[in-house]
Motif scaffolding. Sequence first.
Motif, PDB file in Angstrom:
ATOM      1  N   CYS A  68       0.663  -1.207  -0.050  1.00  0.00           N
ATOM      2  CA  CYS A  68      -0.060   0.122  -0.041  1.00  0.00           C
ATOM      3  C   CYS A  68       0.831   1.059   0.008  1.00  0.00           C
ATOM      4  O   CYS A  68       1.867   1.208   0.740  1.00  0.00           O
ATOM      5  N   ILE A  70       0.505   3.995   1.007  1.00  0.00           N
ATOM      6  CA  ILE A  70       0.079   5.130   2.106  1.00  0.00           C
ATOM      7  C   ILE A  70       0.821   4.691   3.340  1.00  0.00           C
ATOM      8  O   ILE A  70       1.700   5.063   4.163  1.00  0.00           O
ATOM      9  N   CYS A  82      -8.553  -4.249  -0.988  1.00  0.00           N
ATOM     10  CA  CYS A  82      -7.963  -3.315  -1.448  1.00  0.00           C
ATOM     11  C   CYS A  82      -8.770  -2.326  -2.325  1.00  0.00           C
ATOM     12  O   CYS A  82      -9.824  -3.076  -3.082  1.00  0.00           O
ATOM     13  N   LYS A  90      -3.838   3.486  -8.870  1.00  0.00           N
ATOM     14  CA  LYS A  90      -2.970   2.823  -7.938  1.00  0.00           C
ATOM     15  C   LYS A  90      -3.898   1.884  -6.771  1.00  0.00           C
ATOM     16  O   LYS A  90      -5.002   2.513  -6.660  1.00  0.00           O
ATOM     17  N   ILE A  92      -4.810   1.063  -2.976  1.00  0.00           N
ATOM     18  CA  ILE A  92      -4.562   1.177  -1.416  1.00  0.00           C
ATOM     19  C   ILE A  92      -5.365   0.354  -0.442  1.00  0.00           C
ATOM     20  O   ILE A  92      -6.451  -0.426  -0.983  1.00  0.00           O
ATOM     21  N   CYS A  93      -4.888   0.040   0.404  1.00  0.00           N
ATOM     22  CA  CYS A  93      -5.849  -1.152   1.317  1.00  0.00           C
ATOM     23  C   CYS A  93      -7.087  -0.424   1.917  1.00  0.00           C
ATOM     24  O   CYS A  93      -7.026   0.741   2.045  1.00  0.00           O
ATOM     25  N   CYS A  96      -6.614   2.234   4.966  1.00  0.00           N
ATOM     26  CA  CYS A  96      -6.209   3.713   4.413  1.00  0.00           C
ATOM     27  C   CYS A  96      -7.446   4.157   3.783  1.00  0.00           C
ATOM     28  O   CYS A  96      -7.387   5.673   4.085  1.00  0.00           O
ATOM     29  N   ASP A  97      -8.062   3.472   2.994  1.00  0.00           N
ATOM     30  CA  ASP A  97      -9.371   4.104   2.504  1.00  0.00           C
ATOM     31  C   ASP A  97     -10.214   4.602   3.411  1.00  0.00           C
ATOM     32  O   ASP A  97     -10.722   5.783   3.349  1.00  0.00           O
ATOM     33  N   LEU A 115      -4.185   9.829  -3.273  1.00  0.00           N
ATOM     34  CA  LEU A 115      -2.679   9.668  -3.721  1.00  0.00           C
ATOM     35  C   LEU A 115      -2.585  10.780  -4.952  1.00  0.00           C
ATOM     36  O   LEU A 115      -1.711  11.678  -4.821  1.00  0.00           O
TER      37      LEU A 115
END
Length: 223
Positions: A68, A70, A82, A90, A92-93, A96-97, A115
């Motif tokens: 990830c 982030i 994800c 891209k 992200i997990c 993080c979302d 991002l």
Amino acid sequence: MCCACCGIAEGDDIKLKTCTACKSARYCSVKYQKEHRPQHKRACKKRAAELRDELLFKQPESTHYGDCPICCLPLLIDEHKCLMMTCCSKRICNGCDYANQMRELDGNLQQKCPLCRRLVPKTQEQVKMNNLKRVAAIDPVAMCQMGSIRFNDGDYDTAFEYWTKATGLGDVGSHYNLSLLYKKGLGVEKDKKNSCVISFGSGCHWRGPIILQTRKMVGKREQ
């Protein structure tokens, strides 16, 4: 290191060549390699099979998704764990979302990609437009995504084109999807042999699709 046949040691004037199958035996000439073949054949085949299994079944350190960007934690094989941002392709997990969404809610902010900071698309049409822009930018992840969309719409020929291009750019998911098209004969002539070759190639890079597909098949049998 010495020649497996005559025993001569490697030196400045003698260069030993490795057996291309087992990668273990060395020979000073093709002549001695052929002479030693009857004694070496059995062990060579066994070691070659072991090397092939290591290549195919070795547990990878991470998935082809990588980490990830982030939190820098490895992204899980399960693609539902994800989120792919269509604006920049891209991933992200989910953690993080979720953190980003909570930050935006608390600050009464617009929903943006954490991002590239572009606005998050609100409609499916906007998602497709983002994908098309990324495809135009020669993005293999977006090509794989568009191939999946076309596949779900029943347009197998276009899906084949997208996945072929993405595979050429190194996208492993598209690599595996191509093997399924060859296996089922969708958008291309049915070819199980070619399907196995492509599937093996994708498995050497990433075992995720094969693992998930196997789990789905096992789940169906258990139901």
